[in-house]
Design an enzyme around this catalytic site. Structure first.
Site, mmCIF file in Angstrom:
data_model
loop_
_atom_site.group_PDB
_atom_site.id
_atom_site.type_symbol
_atom_site.label_atom_id
_atom_site.label_comp_id
_atom_site.label_asym_id
_atom_site.label_seq_id
_atom_site.Cartn_x
_atom_site.Cartn_y
_atom_site.Cartn_z
ATOM 1 N N GLY A 1 0.839 -1.202 0.000
ATOM 2 C CA GLY A 1 0.000 0.000 0.000
ATOM 3 C C GLY A 1 0.865 1.239 0.000
ATOM 4 C CG HIS A 2 4.463 1.312 0.700
ATOM 5 N ND1 HIS A 2 5.569 0.903 -0.003
ATOM 6 C CD2 HIS A 2 4.303 0.398 1.674
ATOM 7 C CE1 HIS A 2 6.053 -0.185 0.533
ATOM 8 N NE2 HIS A 2 5.299 -0.532 1.556
ATOM 9 C CB ALA A 3 5.018 4.035 -4.725
ATOM 10 N NE ARG B 1 5.722 -1.091 -3.655
ATOM 11 C CZ ARG B 1 7.005 -1.349 -3.852
ATOM 12 N NH1 ARG B 1 7.597 -2.255 -3.129
ATOM 13 N NH2 ARG B 1 7.712 -0.626 -4.681
#
Ligand code: TYD
Length: 139
Positions: A55-57, A102
């Site tokens: 839940g981040h890049a 992702r």
């Protein structure tokens, strides 16, 4: 340029497997089997049923994600396109380039997600809000 990275720059690579009757070994060496130096290793485990990670890049971080045990799915998103990659064998790894959102989902019981990373932990490398990710990708 980092902002031009897409899910098509991410892919599954086959790693080696040194096999004998008493089991297997898979080895990964930075800048040899994978296109970056390994600065950090971490692993996710004991993910509860239905649990989701990611839940981040990342702005600059390159990673190789391996299902060292069990299986899970990685949802890759470059802001325009998405793809889902199932990882379920310890001798395959997913290369994730910077600038990719992702999510890790569908963890099997006992799954271990091994991550080899190109840089030491730095919270400033994370993009944790999708709106900020869209701005980073100039969408
Ligand atoms: P995070 O990367 O958000 O986890 P995931 O992507 O697996 O959902 O990290 C969760 C927490 O762990 C966050 O508080 C930062 C911390 N952390 C470190 O301190 N060092 C590390 O190398 C990593 C990967 C996380």
């Amino acid at each position: 340029m980092i902002t031009e990275s897409t899910i098509y720059n991410c892919g599954v690579i086959e790693l080696n497997k040194i096999h004998n009757r008493s089991g297997n070994i898979t080895t990964v060496e930075g800048n040899l089997n994978i296109p970056f130096n390994i600065e950090r290793v971490y692993y996710l485990y004991d993910v509860p049923s239905g649990g989701e990670r990611g839940g981040h890049a990342h702005r600059e971080l390159h990673q190789l994600i391996v299902a060292a045990s069990g299986c899970f799915d990685v949802v890759l998103d470059d802001g325009r396109n998405k793809k889902v990659v199932e990882l379920n064998r310890p001798n395959y790894g997913l290369l994730v380039v910077p600038g990719i959102w992702r999510e890790l989902i569908n963890f099997s019981s006992g799954a271990i997600c091994l991550v080899l990373a190109s840089q030491k932990y730095s919270e400033t490398d994370y993009i944790r809000e999708y709106i900020e990710f869209s701005k980073f990708k100039k969408l």
